[in-house]
Design a protein around this motif. Structure first.
Motif, PDB file in Angstrom:
ATOM      1  N   ALA A  24       7.212   9.422   7.099  1.00 36.41           N
ATOM      2  CA  ALA A  24       6.099   8.539   8.153  1.00 36.41           C
ATOM      3  C   ALA A  24       5.029   8.959   7.498  1.00 36.41           C
ATOM      4  O   ALA A  24       3.813   8.328   8.307  1.00 36.41           O
ATOM      5  CB  ALA A  24       6.529   9.356   9.485  1.00 36.41           C
ATOM      6  N   ASP A  25       5.126   9.719   5.825  1.00 40.05           N
ATOM      7  CA  ASP A  25       3.320   9.353   5.632  1.00 40.05           C
ATOM      8  C   ASP A  25       2.511   8.638   4.949  1.00 40.05           C
ATOM      9  O   ASP A  25       3.233   8.190   4.112  1.00 40.05           O
ATOM     10  CB  ASP A  25       3.296  11.025   4.752  1.00 40.05           C
ATOM     11  N   PRO A  26       1.913   8.436   5.313  1.00 36.88           N
ATOM     12  CA  PRO A  26       0.833   7.408   4.549  1.00 36.88           C
ATOM     13  C   PRO A  26       1.225   6.809   2.978  1.00 36.88           C
ATOM     14  O   PRO A  26       1.478   6.449   2.709  1.00 36.88           O
ATOM     15  CB  PRO A  26      -0.185   6.646   5.164  1.00 36.88           C
ATOM     16  N   GLN A  27       1.354   8.497   2.504  1.00 39.13           N
ATOM     17  CA  GLN A  27       1.428   8.372   0.894  1.00 39.13           C
ATOM     18  C   GLN A  27       2.928   8.051   0.562  1.00 39.13           C
ATOM     19  O   GLN A  27       3.157   7.713  -0.537  1.00 39.13           O
ATOM     20  CB  GLN A  27       1.615  10.120   0.601  1.00 39.13           C
ATOM     21  N   TYR A  28       4.021   8.118   1.105  1.00 36.21           N
ATOM     22  CA  TYR A  28       5.527   7.383   0.850  1.00 36.21           C
ATOM     23  C   TYR A  28       4.960   6.190   0.658  1.00 36.21           C
ATOM     24  O   TYR A  28       5.416   5.487  -0.515  1.00 36.21           O
ATOM     25  CB  TYR A  28       5.980   7.389   2.584  1.00 36.21           C
ATOM     26  N   GLY A  29       4.394   5.284   1.338  1.00 32.06           N
ATOM     27  CA  GLY A  29       3.626   3.837   1.045  1.00 32.06           C
ATOM     28  C   GLY A  29       3.524   3.269  -0.501  1.00 32.06           C
ATOM     29  O   GLY A  29       3.781   3.214  -1.042  1.00 32.06           O
ATOM     30  N   VAL A  30       2.283   4.301  -0.724  1.00 31.00           N
ATOM     31  CA  VAL A  30       1.695   3.943  -2.098  1.00 31.00           C
ATOM     32  C   VAL A  30       3.009   4.289  -2.608  1.00 31.00           C
ATOM     33  O   VAL A  30       2.392   3.858  -3.665  1.00 31.00           O
ATOM     34  CB  VAL A  30       0.373   5.511  -1.494  1.00 31.00           C
ATOM     35  N   ASN A  31       3.133   5.618  -2.445  1.00 28.14           N
ATOM     36  CA  ASN A  31       3.772   6.313  -3.658  1.00 28.14           C
ATOM     37  C   ASN A  31       4.342   4.857  -4.526  1.00 28.14           C
ATOM     38  O   ASN A  31       5.226   4.474  -5.886  1.00 28.14           O
ATOM     39  CB  ASN A  31       4.825   7.666  -3.405  1.00 28.14           C
ATOM     40  N   TRP A  32       5.986   4.670  -3.777  1.00 24.42           N
ATOM     41  CA  TRP A  32       6.473   3.260  -3.628  1.00 24.42           C
ATOM     42  C   TRP A  32       5.944   2.393  -3.851  1.00 24.42           C
ATOM     43  O   TRP A  32       6.824   1.435  -5.031  1.00 24.42           O
ATOM     44  CB  TRP A  32       7.805   3.618  -2.854  1.00 24.42           C
ATOM     45  N   ALA A  33       4.548   1.831  -4.086  1.00 24.41           N
ATOM     46  CA  ALA A  33       4.324   0.814  -4.180  1.00 24.41           C
ATOM     47  C   ALA A  33       3.835   0.895  -5.900  1.00 24.41           C
ATOM     48  O   ALA A  33       4.288   0.126  -6.543  1.00 24.41           O
ATOM     49  CB  ALA A  33       2.961   0.386  -3.389  1.00 24.41           C
ATOM     50  N   ARG A  34       3.428   2.432  -6.055  1.00 24.19           N
ATOM     51  CA  ARG A  34       2.816   1.886  -7.958  1.00 24.19           C
ATOM     52  C   ARG A  34       4.226   2.155  -8.643  1.00 24.19           C
ATOM     53  O   ARG A  34       4.392   1.977  -9.134  1.00 24.19           O
ATOM     54  CB  ARG A  34       2.276   3.653  -7.532  1.00 24.19           C
ATOM     55  N   TYR A  35       4.853   2.703  -7.904  1.00 22.42           N
ATOM     56  CA  TYR A  35       6.740   2.978  -8.356  1.00 22.42           C
ATOM     57  C   TYR A  35       7.085   1.084  -8.560  1.00 22.42           C
ATOM     58  O   TYR A  35       7.087   0.714  -9.949  1.00 22.42           O
ATOM     59  CB  TYR A  35       7.648   3.265  -7.807  1.00 22.42           C
ATOM     60  N   ASN A  80      -4.419  -3.822  -7.842  1.00 24.83           N
ATOM     61  CA  ASN A  80      -4.469  -3.212  -6.461  1.00 24.83           C
ATOM     62  C   ASN A  80      -4.500  -4.127  -5.118  1.00 24.83           C
ATOM     63  O   ASN A  80      -3.734  -3.331  -4.376  1.00 24.83           O
ATOM     64  CB  ASN A  80      -6.512  -3.828  -6.807  1.00 24.83           C
ATOM     65  N   ALA A  81      -4.459  -5.468  -5.093  1.00 25.73           N
ATOM     66  CA  ALA A  81      -3.356  -6.092  -3.892  1.00 25.73           C
ATOM     67  C   ALA A  81      -2.539  -5.868  -3.990  1.00 25.73           C
ATOM     68  O   ALA A  81      -1.711  -5.271  -2.623  1.00 25.73           O
ATOM     69  CB  ALA A  81      -3.970  -7.576  -4.197  1.00 25.73           C
ATOM     70  N   LEU A  82      -1.531  -5.543  -4.798  1.00 26.27           N
ATOM     71  CA  LEU A  82      -0.153  -5.306  -5.073  1.00 26.27           C
ATOM     72  C   LEU A  82       0.169  -3.752  -4.296  1.00 26.27           C
ATOM     73  O   LEU A  82       0.831  -3.603  -3.044  1.00 26.27           O
ATOM     74  CB  LEU A  82       0.491  -5.627  -6.579  1.00 26.27           C
ATOM     75  N   GLU A  83      -0.832  -2.726  -4.661  1.00 27.99           N
ATOM     76  CA  GLU A  83      -0.584  -1.098  -3.916  1.00 27.99           C
ATOM     77  C   GLU A  83      -0.727  -1.483  -2.891  1.00 27.99           C
ATOM     78  O   GLU A  83      -0.192  -1.063  -2.109  1.00 27.99           O
ATOM     79  CB  GLU A  83      -1.672  -0.467  -4.972  1.00 27.99           C
ATOM     80  N   ALA A  84      -2.053  -2.028  -2.122  1.00 31.07           N
ATOM     81  CA  ALA A  84      -2.464  -2.621  -0.845  1.00 31.07           C
ATOM     82  C   ALA A  84      -1.330  -3.073  -0.100  1.00 31.07           C
ATOM     83  O   ALA A  84      -1.150  -2.546   0.724  1.00 31.07           O
ATOM     84  CB  ALA A  84      -3.904  -2.367  -1.122  1.00 31.07           C
ATOM     85  N   ASP A  85      -1.492  -3.752  -0.154  1.00 27.45           N
ATOM     86  CA  ASP A  85      -0.083  -4.355   0.201  1.00 27.45           C
ATOM     87  C   ASP A  85       0.888  -4.243   0.593  1.00 27.45           C
ATOM     88  O   ASP A  85       1.828  -4.088   1.645  1.00 27.45           O
ATOM     89  CB  ASP A  85       0.083  -5.995   0.526  1.00 27.45           C
ATOM     90  N   LEU A  86       1.657  -3.778  -0.677  1.00 28.02           N
ATOM     91  CA  LEU A  86       3.187  -3.612  -0.709  1.00 28.02           C
ATOM     92  C   LEU A  86       3.058  -1.978   0.125  1.00 28.02           C
ATOM     93  O   LEU A  86       4.172  -1.606   0.667  1.00 28.02           O
ATOM     94  CB  LEU A  86       3.589  -3.776  -2.360  1.00 28.02           C
ATOM     95  N   GLY A  87       1.853  -1.437  -0.400  1.00 30.72           N
ATOM     96  CA  GLY A  87       2.239   0.786   0.332  1.00 30.72           C
ATOM     97  C   GLY A  87       2.322   0.329   1.796  1.00 30.72           C
ATOM     98  O   GLY A  87       3.025   0.546   2.538  1.00 30.72           O
ATOM     99  N   GLN A  88       1.392  -0.870   2.640  1.00 26.92           N
ATOM    100  CA  GLN A  88       1.006  -1.112   3.875  1.00 26.92           C
ATOM    101  C   GLN A  88       2.940  -1.480   4.412  1.00 26.92           C
ATOM    102  O   GLN A  88       3.051  -1.261   5.322  1.00 26.92           O
ATOM    103  CB  GLN A  88      -0.197  -1.770   4.510  1.00 26.92           C
ATOM    104  N   GLN A  89       3.211  -2.423   3.922  1.00 27.24           N
ATOM    105  CA  GLN A  89       4.772  -3.013   4.026  1.00 27.24           C
ATOM    106  C   GLN A  89       5.771  -2.871   4.601  1.00 27.24           C
ATOM    107  O   GLN A  89       6.289  -1.735   4.712  1.00 27.24           O
ATOM    108  CB  GLN A  89       4.545  -4.279   2.889  1.00 27.24           C
ATOM    109  N   LEU A  90       5.402  -1.098   2.974  1.00 22.92           N
ATOM    110  CA  LEU A  90       6.615  -0.116   2.601  1.00 22.92           C
ATOM    111  C   LEU A  90       6.482   0.947   4.468  1.00 22.92           C
ATOM    112  O   LEU A  90       7.544   1.552   4.532  1.00 22.92           O
ATOM    113  CB  LEU A  90       6.309   0.789   1.869  1.00 22.92           C
ATOM    114  N   ASN A  91       5.082   1.743   4.637  1.00 18.99           N
ATOM    115  CA  ASN A  91       4.425   1.896   5.652  1.00 18.99           C
ATOM    116  C   ASN A  91       5.121   1.747   6.999  1.00 18.99           C
ATOM    117  O   ASN A  91       5.381   2.518   7.996  1.00 18.99           O
ATOM    118  CB  ASN A  91       3.118   2.421   5.743  1.00 18.99           C
TER     119      ASN A  91
END
Length: 546
Positions: free
Chosen positions: A103-114, A133-144
């Motif tokens: 549930a932590d926002p860093q989950y999406g950030v971490n796996w978007a970077r993966y 940058n757009a990939l990290e931002a968009d995918l991170g939000q989608q994963l969260n």
């Protein structure tokens, strides 16, 4: 009447394809992660472990907490987290911390970077990094937001638009919109299959034929990548056209073409054979002349509703979390490959499918297994060790190591000298001015490669020993070390705090004795603490997830 007769077979084919997709899309009721985890462990025991098999015991709480933090949010826990977790007597505390971290926002950030690394390590050239940058931002939000994995994959396959604004364009941008290269990457990332080996000849080790590769490529000829220049920004745009676009002469990227042609190997100057779009795993096909939007939309459905889609995702995440995959390498699976514990893999893949491709469900399930929670043991060089009898130590990805350093040394994240998603000055040159991106250039690796093939380098050692950021964080006359020296008078307590901050555990009695002996030898408390902190962040234990 003749037109109706000519259309009727096409309508029948489309109807049959739609019904087939609807049938495969039906999922059984979702099972609870804990229930599936028990099935997985029981299946592994039946497939791999005899009654006398020596399995690694469950790891201790401190090891588990550091492992789960690195795996889910890409960082290490603070000392207070470690102490609270190890003292918590609750039987369900491991399951609770997994849900909290997911549930932590860093989950999406971490796996978007993966996934950024999965996509961009196979890029054609560095200009593609303008899309990161757009990939990290968009995918991170989608994963969260826990968007289903099949919807995320479909967006990558069907993407168009400015690569700075739409992160889903990343795969196409990484391959410059080139038909064959985009085809190969879509199959590798989402199906785990190396069908590109059949691009020039029939696959030497799999059943795939050259014709099948180019039939798959026939879903992608109508896309391309072209530059976009304005007075304030330079970018690239993924474009799609159902007619052949005329690009400017200097545009050397792939241009949209009405159809894909398989080259004539004996006469490269010949136009080649026009290929009909056809999905190699099911033989589902589309007519010549089908518009691009329909081609890629249907391909996304053919792909995400195929059994190998779930297998590829499960295999990749299991490998990241447990340390080795059911198939290795993780992007070389398929019907002509032999899986380790295939029945177990089938249980997980079916559960993932029935959970509507819920990534958080998959993380919660895998981390609840005994296989994940066992102590870690290195793989034997001769590969004779028993798979999944222990977790396997993993070298930290560059972003995980960078986060761990910032947390251990109590350093703020440096502000990048580049814009976020758009604006002048971004892209690859902007990335070079970003401290995190610079660190990634030194410590990064392709996460699709087997971990045992990842080795350290001299530039990495020099960066850990001599970089201004690390060296500054380890100065005992400032920063967190200065505060610890002032606040903690007892040396053993001070040593313990350093171990908790860096390795997320308390030191052993032997480690305390050696630290005390070193302090006595040096005779300078400040210098000894600097040296100990330096040794801990440069240790193999710090740079690995155990």
């Amino acid at each position: 009447m003749r037109n109706m007769q000519r259309l009727r077979p096409t309508l029948i084919a489309i109807l049959a394809s739609t019904l087939a997709l609807a049938a495969t899309a039906h999922a059984a009721p979702r099972q609870a992660p804990g229930a599936v985890a028990k099935q997985v462990d029981a299946s592994l025991a039946a497939e791999l472990f005899a009654s006398q098999t020596e399995l690694a015991p469950q790891c201790d709480d401190a090891t588990y907490l550091r492992r789960i933090w690195l795996d889910l949010v890409g960082d290490i826990p603070a000392p207070e987290h470690v102490i609270a977790f190890t003292l918590d007597p609750s039987a369900d505390k491991r399951q609770r911390v997994v849900r909290e971290l997911l549930a932590d926002p860093q989950y999406g950030v971490n796996w978007a970077r993966y996934w950024r690394d999965v996509i961009f390590y196979r890029r054609i050239e560095d200009r593609a990094l303008i899309a990161s940058n757009a990939l990290e931002a968009d995918l991170g939000q989608q994963l969260n937001d826990n968007k289903p994995w099949d919807e995320i994959a479909a967006a990558f396959i069907t993407a168009t638009g400015d690569v700075r604004d739409n992160g889903s364009t990343a795969i196409i941008m990484a391959q410059e919109g080139r038909t064959e290269e985009t085809t190969a990457e879509v199959a590798r990332i989402f199906l785990g299959m190396q069908i590109q080996c059949a691009q020039c000849h029939d696959h030497p080790y799999d059943r795939w034929k050259r014709q099948e590769f180019h039939e798959l490529a026939a879903f992608f000829p109508r896309i391309g990548v072209r530059p976009v220049r304005t007075p304030t920004s330079r970018s690239f745009q993924v474009v799609a056209s159902d007619r052949q676009l005329r690009f400017k002469k200097e545009d050397d990227g792939n241009r949209p073409m009405p159809e894909h042609f398989m080259p004539d190997l004996e006469d490269p100057s010949a136009p080649g054979t026009r290929m009909q779009p056809k999905f190699f795993l099911t033989s589902a096909k589309m007519d010549f002349g089908t518009p691009d939007a329909k081609r890629r939309e249907m391909l996304s459905k053919y792909l995400t509703r195929n059994e190998w889609f779930a297998v590829a995702a499960v295999n990749r995440l299991w490998s990241e979390l447990v340390g080795r995959g059911f198939y290795e390498p993780v992007d070389d699976v398929g019907p002509d490959r032999t899986a380790t514990a295939p029945a177990t893999l089938k249980i997980l893949a079916k559960g993932f499918h029935d959970a509507d491709y819920d990534m958080k469900w998959l993380f919660e399930t895998i981390t609840a297994t005994d296989a994940y929670q066992r102590q870690s043991r290195p793989r034997h060089a001769d590969d004779n060790d028993l798979p999944f009898a222990a977790n396997v130590p993993q070298p930290l990805r560059a972003d995980q190591l960078y986060n761990a350093l910032l947390s251990a040394l109590d350093l703020p994240e440096p502000t990048p000298n580049r814009p976020g998603r758009g604006g002048a000055g971004g892209g690859f040159r902007g990335q070079q001015r970003d401290p995190r991106a610079q660190f990634n250039q030194t410590f990064g690796f392709d996460p699709s490669e087997p971990r045992e093939s990842i080795s350290g380098s001299i530039p990495q050692s020099l960066a850990m020993m001599n970089s201004a950021q690390v060296a500054g964080g380890l100065r005992a006359n400032r920063g967190f070390l200065s505060g610890l020296l002032e606040e903690i008078d007892d040396n053993d307590e001070l040593f313990t705090e350093l171990y908790l901050r860096t390795l997320s555990r308390q030191p052993t009695e032997d480690e305390l004795a050696r630290a005390s002996a070193y302090l006595d030898d040096v005779g300078d408390r400040q210098q000894a603490i600097e040296d100990l902190a330096w040794a801990l962040v440069n240790s193999a234990e710090f740079r690995h997830r155990r």
